[in-house]
Design a protein around this motif. Sequence first.
Motif: not given
Length: 134
Positions: A77-100
Amino acid sequence: TAGVQLGQLVCQVDDGTGFIFGSSKDLLCTFTPANDSFAEETYTGVINKYGIDVGVTGEAVILWTVVAAEEDVYEPRALTGTYTGATASAAFAAGLGANVLVGGSDTSFALQPVSVSVTEGVNVAVGIAEVILN
């Protein structure tokens, strides 16, 4: 680093009509973990679009790869929550593309779109999407 792939999230998006300022459509999603020691999970939720969204669509299916900064952050159930455009605080997502989209428990997860298929209809959408999973 671009993070660790935890599995696939497949979401069925209800059909509907888009509006000039955006739209909201219901989701029914199934998460299939890459680690088979975890069971498949079902999530409900909504997808919200802000910006220009004009058109009518039939039911759509969106496939996301679920990515985390570290392999051991996933719990049921860890995926529960709100997802929005990536910000600088989510460095691991930086290489995943513009629509992550980044979110979930402690903003620990990223949803990287793999494919979108629409059964019928025409839709033009530009803007930031928000996904809320319950």
